[in-house]
Structures are given as structure tokens and as C-alpha cells.
Design an enzyme around this catalytic site. Structure first.
Site, mmCIF file in Angstrom:
data_model
loop_
_atom_site.group_PDB
_atom_site.id
_atom_site.type_symbol
_atom_site.label_atom_id
_atom_site.label_comp_id
_atom_site.label_asym_id
_atom_site.label_seq_id
_atom_site.Cartn_x
_atom_site.Cartn_y
_atom_site.Cartn_z
ATOM 1 N N GLY A 144 0.833 -1.195 0.000
ATOM 2 C CA GLY A 144 0.000 0.000 0.000
ATOM 3 C C GLY A 144 0.866 1.242 0.000
ATOM 4 O O GLY A 144 2.024 1.200 0.435
ATOM 5 N N GLN A 160 3.006 9.908 1.466
ATOM 6 C CA GLN A 160 4.349 9.323 1.540
ATOM 7 C C GLN A 160 5.257 9.768 0.392
ATOM 8 O O GLN A 160 6.475 9.671 0.496
ATOM 9 C CB GLN A 160 4.247 7.786 1.539
ATOM 10 C CG GLN A 160 3.614 7.235 2.793
ATOM 11 C CD GLN A 160 3.465 5.723 2.705
ATOM 12 O OE1 GLN A 160 2.480 5.235 2.182
ATOM 13 N NE2 GLN A 160 4.452 5.000 3.185
ATOM 14 N N CYS A 196 6.044 -0.349 7.181
ATOM 15 C CA CYS A 196 5.666 0.824 6.400
ATOM 16 C C CYS A 196 6.853 1.237 5.543
ATOM 17 O O CYS A 196 7.980 1.252 6.024
ATOM 18 C CB CYS A 196 5.278 1.954 7.356
ATOM 19 S SG CYS A 196 4.817 3.483 6.515
ATOM 20 N N LEU A 197 6.589 1.578 4.290
ATOM 21 C CA LEU A 197 7.675 2.021 3.407
ATOM 22 C C LEU A 197 8.340 3.287 3.937
ATOM 23 O O LEU A 197 9.487 3.560 3.600
ATOM 24 C CB LEU A 197 7.139 2.262 1.985
ATOM 25 C CG LEU A 197 6.670 1.011 1.231
ATOM 26 C CD1 LEU A 197 6.012 1.406 -0.090
ATOM 27 C CD2 LEU A 197 7.819 0.041 0.997
ATOM 28 N N HIS A 257 -4.347 1.664 7.664
ATOM 29 C CA HIS A 257 -2.970 2.172 7.747
ATOM 30 C C HIS A 257 -2.752 3.322 6.752
ATOM 31 O O HIS A 257 -2.217 4.376 7.113
ATOM 32 C CB HIS A 257 -2.009 1.003 7.470
ATOM 33 C CG HIS A 257 -0.563 1.356 7.401
ATOM 34 N ND1 HIS A 257 0.363 0.889 8.313
ATOM 35 C CD2 HIS A 257 0.137 2.111 6.511
ATOM 36 C CE1 HIS A 257 1.565 1.356 7.989
ATOM 37 N NE2 HIS A 257 1.461 2.088 6.900
ATOM 38 N N GLU A 258 -3.194 3.123 5.506
ATOM 39 C CA GLU A 258 -2.988 4.155 4.480
ATOM 40 C C GLU A 258 -3.854 5.386 4.752
ATOM 41 O O GLU A 258 -3.444 6.514 4.511
ATOM 42 C CB GLU A 258 -3.292 3.619 3.078
ATOM 43 C CG GLU A 258 -2.536 2.371 2.650
ATOM 44 C CD GLU A 258 -1.041 2.416 2.878
ATOM 45 O OE1 GLU A 258 -0.463 3.526 2.910
ATOM 46 O OE2 GLU A 258 -0.449 1.346 3.061
ATOM 47 N N HIS A 265 -2.141 7.611 7.094
ATOM 48 C CA HIS A 265 -1.132 8.454 6.438
ATOM 49 C C HIS A 265 -1.744 9.762 5.948
ATOM 50 O O HIS A 265 -1.135 10.821 6.058
ATOM 51 C CB HIS A 265 -0.532 7.733 5.226
ATOM 52 C CG HIS A 265 0.595 6.791 5.540
ATOM 53 N ND1 HIS A 265 1.751 7.203 6.182
ATOM 54 C CD2 HIS A 265 0.764 5.473 5.281
ATOM 55 C CE1 HIS A 265 2.577 6.152 6.299
ATOM 56 N NE2 HIS A 265 1.997 5.090 5.775
HETATM 57 NI NI NI Z 1 2.762 3.121 5.605
#
Ligand code: NI
Length: 176
Positions: free
Chosen positions: A46, A51, A91-92, A133-134, A137
Site C-alpha cells: 500500500g 508518503q 511501512c515504506l 494504515h494508508e 497516512h
Molecule cells: Ni505506511
């Protein structure tokens, strides 16, 4: 298409609250494609626009085993939720760190697709976790915010150390 740079914790730009998408134009379509390419290139499941330093309510995900089911959510909202589940998240934007987070088990989401068409969808399991989660963000929230201040401090230190050693962290497991 292009891969975009992913902001990393504790970059303050990750704390920006995204604004609603209003134009479903070619520029949005290109951003969606770039985000999907960036997510796949980074082995994430995701990615939220926040991000990649674009502060609009847009997220993409692909939670399929074969990684061939890309989905796009513009202006997503949770309509209802029930139950709870605890999942080990990554998470990225927080590379190499994994922690258990408690979230709703089932959610119903209303969003628009890349053309502005409204749809509603039920999600459960990792799909529901990833969406929550997204969507965090997009509010400027990270999964490490659910940890205790002490643990979050340890995450910061670990990331600093990783960067000093310029380790290449290889994705393993679910990176959201
Ligand atoms: Ni993330």
C-alpha cells in the site's frame, strides 16, 4: 510512469493532512500510475500520496498474493467498522521496523475511483488493515504513533543507526 521518492519517518512532511481530490484529470491519472509503480518497485502492499509528498486524499494498494490486483481509492472514508484484530505492520516510510497494531477487523469504505466514480467496499483481514494504515497516512499519522513513546524513541534510534550504516533494508513480510 516514474518511481517517486518515499518520505521517511521522522520527516515532518509525513505529518501533513491531505486535502480532498477535486479534479479527476489526466494529472491525477498520472499520479495514480506513478504511485502504483512506486509501491510495486518498493515491494509495498500500500502507498498513500502523503508518503510521496503529495498531500491529497489518494491511496493505492495491492494485497493480492500474485500482486496483480492494484486498487485505487480517492477521497476514502470509513463508513462503518466492527471487531478488532492485531497485525504486525511495517511501512515504506519506516523501513525495517515492524510492530503490532490493533485495528478494526471489518470495515466498509466509501471512495472514488480514478475517474471520480463513487464505490463502496467491504474489507477484512490484511485488506482492512492496509486501508486503515494508508488512511492514517492521509491524516498525517504513522503506525509508530500507536507505540509507547519509549518504543517510538527506539524506532527513531534504530532508523538513525540504519541510515548511518547505509544498510539496504530488504522488504520482508507485509509492508503497508
Ligand atoms: Ni505506511
Amino acid at each position: 510512469m516514474a518511481t517517486l521518492e518515499i518520505l521517511e519517518f521522522p520527516d515532518p512532511r509525513l505529518r501533513t493532512r491531505a486535502a480532498p481530490v477535486e479534479s479527476f484529470d489526466q494529472e491525477l491519472g498520472e499520479l495514480v500510475d506513478d504511485m502504483l509503480e512506486t509501491m510495486h518497485a518498493a515491494n509495498g502492499i500500500g502507498l498513500a500520496a502523503t508518503q510521496i509528498n503529495r498531500h491529497v486524499r489518494l491511496l493505492v494498494l495491492d494485497v493480492s498474493e500474485e500482486r496483480n490486483d492494484p486498487r485505487v481509492y480517492v477521497n476514502p472514508e470509513i463508513v462503518s467498522e466492527e471487531g478488532s484484530q492485531v497485525c504486525e505492520e511495517g511501512c515504506l516510510s519506516v523501513p525495517g521496523i515492524y510492530a503490532s497494531v490493533k485495528r478494526a477487523e471489518n470495515i466498509r469504505v466509501r471512495a472514488q475511483d480514478r475517474h471520480g466514480i463513487v464505490f463502496e467496499e467491504e474489507a477484512e483481514g490484511i485488506h482492512a488493515v492496509c486501508l486503515q494504515h494508508e488512511m492514517d497516512h492521509l491524516q498525517g499519522k504513522l503506525f509508530v504513533d500507536y507505540l509507547s513513546p519509549l518504543k517510538r524513541q527506539m524506532v527513531k534510534k534504530k532508523l538513525d543507526k540504519q541510515r548511518r550504516q547505509s544498510e539496504q533494508t530488504v522488504a520482508a513480510g507485509s509492508i503497508l
